[in-house]
Design a protein around this motif. Structure first.
Motif, short mmCIF file in Angstrom:
data_model
loop_
_atom_site.label_atom_id
_atom_site.label_comp_id
_atom_site.label_asym_id
_atom_site.label_seq_id
_atom_site.Cartn_x
_atom_site.Cartn_y
_atom_site.Cartn_z
N LEU A 1 6.20 0.56 -1.73
CA LEU A 1 6.03 0.44 -0.28
C LEU A 1 4.61 -0.03 0.05
CD1 LEU A 1 7.73 3.77 0.91
CD2 LEU A 1 8.69 1.45 0.94
N GLY A 2 4.49 -0.79 1.12
CA GLY A 2 3.17 -1.22 1.59
C GLY A 2 2.82 -2.65 1.22
N ILE B 1 3.42 3.39 -4.58
CA ILE B 1 2.47 2.37 -4.12
C ILE B 1 2.11 1.50 -5.31
CG2 ILE B 1 0.19 2.00 -3.05
CD1 ILE B 1 1.97 3.58 -1.16
N ALA C 1 2.13 1.49 3.99
CA ALA C 1 3.47 1.96 3.60
C ALA C 1 4.21 2.58 4.78
CB ALA C 1 3.35 2.98 2.47
N ASP D 1 8.74 -4.57 3.95
CA ASP D 1 8.92 -4.26 2.52
C ASP D 1 10.32 -4.58 2.00
OD1 ASP D 1 6.37 -3.43 1.74
OD2 ASP D 1 6.67 -1.46 2.66
#
Ligand code: ADP
Ligand code: MG
Length: 332
Positions: free
Chosen positions: A160-161, A243, A259, A265
């Motif tokens: 995520l992110g 991450i 995130a 994403d």
């Protein structure tokens, strides 16, 4: 446009169908498709506008891959198998190099996910791409946002992110004011322009998960959709968020912000009860599913909790939403 519209379609968008289900593809007033009688048809449409959903500097190949990947992501979130798609293409002018690259990008993803282009519309105007995807699921097998149950574990695929960090890179040339290495530059651009839809995982967990959503607007916003539709609270443990290593080189508050609220994403988030968790955890251990457990579904009993249905904790302590909601994206 009308003079060359048919040439464009013939030259750049017409290919033999790869599927027996396509009785009639591009070239008539409608496509004709054979439906599998024991399946259900699922469809979704998305529009991408230049300058809003992708930067004006984006290459045609990349625009096409992003458009089809993000559209297919909605099928992944239902646990569906992709079958066909249609393309609404609005072009400011006819540029053959642009069309050739767009077509190459489009079919590279179409081939990868075995989905056939079966029709569309071509018009002149500001650059806009609309894709409708069609897929199938077993009757009763769709992964609905409304079916998360108290006690379910919450899983998310991939990292995520990346999408938010990539957007910063594309718009400012750096990430959080720092130049990035060629490897990180390549990784983030790929994540933005080819966010490969989690089709395989969606189909794998279709019979195991209770609820699912694809993360397009940011973890918190999308988890809120499940919480609201299911009437539950979703507890997320930030120290468990997956991450990417290249983003972990930044401040924790920054990568959490990417995130939690960044978006773009296109990972799959799903919930599953105790018995199914064992199967899912076994798939994860074997490497057939790439997902991480990030929290659990709780009873929506805490009426004092702002009513948004998402609780964030970091190492067992509450994490203030203001820490990331007030975060200035693109500020270095
Ligand atoms: P109509 O006037 O009947 O709507 P069109 O001239 O718009 O037909 O399109 C002719 C054929 O080409 C149709 O089969 C349509 O689905 C297909 N088509 C048009 N534009 C596209 C596109 N961008 N991608 C794929 N197929 C297209
Ligand atoms: Mg038409």
């Amino acid at each position: 446009m009308s003079l060359t519209e048919f040439d464009i379609i013939a030259q750049y968008f017409t290919r033999p169908s790869s599927q027996a289900s396509v009785d009639k593809s591009i070239g008539d007033d409608c496509a004709i498709l054979t439906l599998n009688s024991n399946k259900r048809l699922v469809m979704s449409m998305d529009t991408m506008v230049e300058g809003r959903h992708f930067p004006e500097s984006a290459e045609a190949f990349d625009i096409a891959t992003r458009a089809l990947c993000t559209s297919l992501s909605d099928l992944a979130a239902m646990g569906a198998k992709p079958l066909w798609f249609t393309l609404g293409l609005t072009l400011p002018s006819v540029d053959h190099d642009w069309l050739a690259n767009f077509s190459r990008g489009l079919f590279s993803i179409a081939d990868q996910f075995a989905v056939d282009l079966i029709g569309g519309d071509t018009t002149q105007g500001p650059l806009t791409i609309t894709i409708q995807v069609h897929g199938e699921i077993d009757a009763g097998a769709g992964l609905m946002r409304s079916q998360a149950k108290v006690g379910d574990a919450i899983y998310v695929t991939g990292h995520l992110g990346d999408g938010a960090a990539a957007l910063e890179l594309l718009l400012s040339g750096s990430v959080a004011g720092k130049e990035v290495t060629a490897d990180v530059d390549h990784y983030l651009r790929q994540r933005f322009y080819s966010p490969l839809p989690q089709i395989t995982t969606g189909m794998q967990v279709a019979a195991l998960a209770n609820a699912a959503i694809d993360i397009s607007d940011g973890l918190v916003a999308d988890v809120e959709h499940i919480a609201k539709a299911s009437g539950v609270q979703m507890m997320i443990h930030l120290e468990q968020l997956p991450i990417a290593p290249c983003l972990q080189t930044y401040d924790e508050s920054r990568y959490f912000a990417w995130a939690l609220s960044g978006g773009d994403d296109y990972q799959l988030l799903f919930t599953a009860d105790k018995t199914q968790q064992q199967s899912i955890d076994a798939f994860i251990a074997k490497g057939t599913i790439s997902a991480t457990k990030i929290g659990e579904v709780c009873e929506n009993g805490d009426k004092t909790h702002q009513g948004n249905g998402v609780i964030l904790t970091l190492n067992g302590l509450p994490y203030e939403q203001s820490l990331y909601k007030g975060y200035q994206h693109f500020a270095s």
